[in-house]
Motif scaffolding. Structure first.
Motif, PDB file in Angstrom:
ATOM      1  N   UNK A  65       0.838  -1.194   0.000  1.00 23.59           N
ATOM      2  CA  UNK A  65       0.000   0.000   0.000  1.00 23.59           C
ATOM      3  C   UNK A  65       0.880   1.254   0.000  1.00 23.59           C
ATOM      4  N   UNK A  66       1.998   1.209   0.712  1.00 23.42           N
ATOM      5  CA  UNK A  66       2.918   2.349   0.751  1.00 23.42           C
ATOM      6  C   UNK A  66       3.465   2.664  -0.639  1.00 23.42           C
ATOM      7  N   UNK A  67       3.717   1.629  -1.420  1.00 26.16           N
ATOM      8  CA  UNK A  67       4.199   1.820  -2.792  1.00 26.16           C
ATOM      9  C   UNK A  67       3.122   2.505  -3.624  1.00 26.16           C
ATOM     10  N   UNK A  68       1.874   2.072  -3.460  1.00 28.96           N
ATOM     11  CA  UNK A  68       0.764   2.719  -4.171  1.00 28.96           C
ATOM     12  C   UNK A  68       0.724   4.208  -3.844  1.00 28.96           C
ATOM     13  N   UNK A  69       0.778   4.513  -2.570  1.00 32.26           N
ATOM     14  CA  UNK A  69       0.712   5.907  -2.130  1.00 32.26           C
ATOM     15  C   UNK A  69       1.878   6.727  -2.670  1.00 32.26           C
ATOM     16  N   UNK A  70       3.073   6.138  -2.680  1.00 32.80           N
ATOM     17  CA  UNK A  70       4.257   6.841  -3.174  1.00 32.80           C
ATOM     18  C   UNK A  70       4.136   7.106  -4.671  1.00 32.80           C
ATOM     19  N   UNK A  71       3.653   6.124  -5.433  1.00 30.64           N
ATOM     20  CA  UNK A  71       3.496   6.298  -6.880  1.00 30.64           C
ATOM     21  C   UNK A  71       2.508   7.424  -7.182  1.00 30.64           C
ATOM     22  N   UNK A  72       1.428   7.475  -6.442  1.00 25.24           N
ATOM     23  CA  UNK A  72       0.428   8.541  -6.618  1.00 25.24           C
ATOM     24  C   UNK A  72       1.051   9.892  -6.292  1.00 25.24           C
ATOM     25  N   UNK A  73       1.780   9.955  -5.195  1.00 25.67           N
ATOM     26  CA  UNK A  73       2.433  11.205  -4.786  1.00 25.67           C
ATOM     27  C   UNK A  73       3.412  11.689  -5.853  1.00 25.67           C
ATOM     28  N   UNK A  74       4.226  10.773  -6.374  1.00 25.09           N
ATOM     29  CA  UNK A  74       5.212  11.129  -7.399  1.00 25.09           C
ATOM     30  C   UNK A  74       4.503  11.630  -8.656  1.00 25.09           C
TER      31      UNK A  74
END
Length: 94
Positions: A65-74
């Motif tokens: 889930x953290x990867x999902x959030x990071x990709x969205x942020x980027x």
């Protein structure tokens, strides 16, 4: 004379709106791909990117889930992105 006129054409001149939008969307997709590729925490993740009228859609299976959030942020930080739609899925690891 036609060649000279084509050589002096300004970017986007002589294109219809669909062609311009496609070029802009392609540029946004390329910038988002580069931003995700350059983010160390997203290395090795399988994230698909599509853009339509400045709206970016992220797809693929990611490891957390953290990867999902990071990709969205980027993706949101990239110039030209109006909206980010998350269609990524969490990939269960056994």
């Amino acid at each position: 004379m036609a060649t000279a006129e084509m050589g002096t054409r300004k970017p986007g001149e002589g294109m219809d709106a669909t062609e311009r939008d496609g070029n802009i969307d392609g540029a946004i997709t390329a910038r988002v791909k580069e931003a995700i590729y350059n983010e160390p925490s997203l290395k090795g993740e399988e994230i698909g990117i599509e853009t339509c009228q400045g709206k970016v859609r992220l797809t693929g299976a990611v490891s957390s889930i953290l990867i999902m959030e990071k990709a969205i942020e980027v993706a949101r930080r990239v110039e030209g992105v109006k909206e980010v739609k998350d269609e990524m899925q969490f990939r269960w690891q056994y």
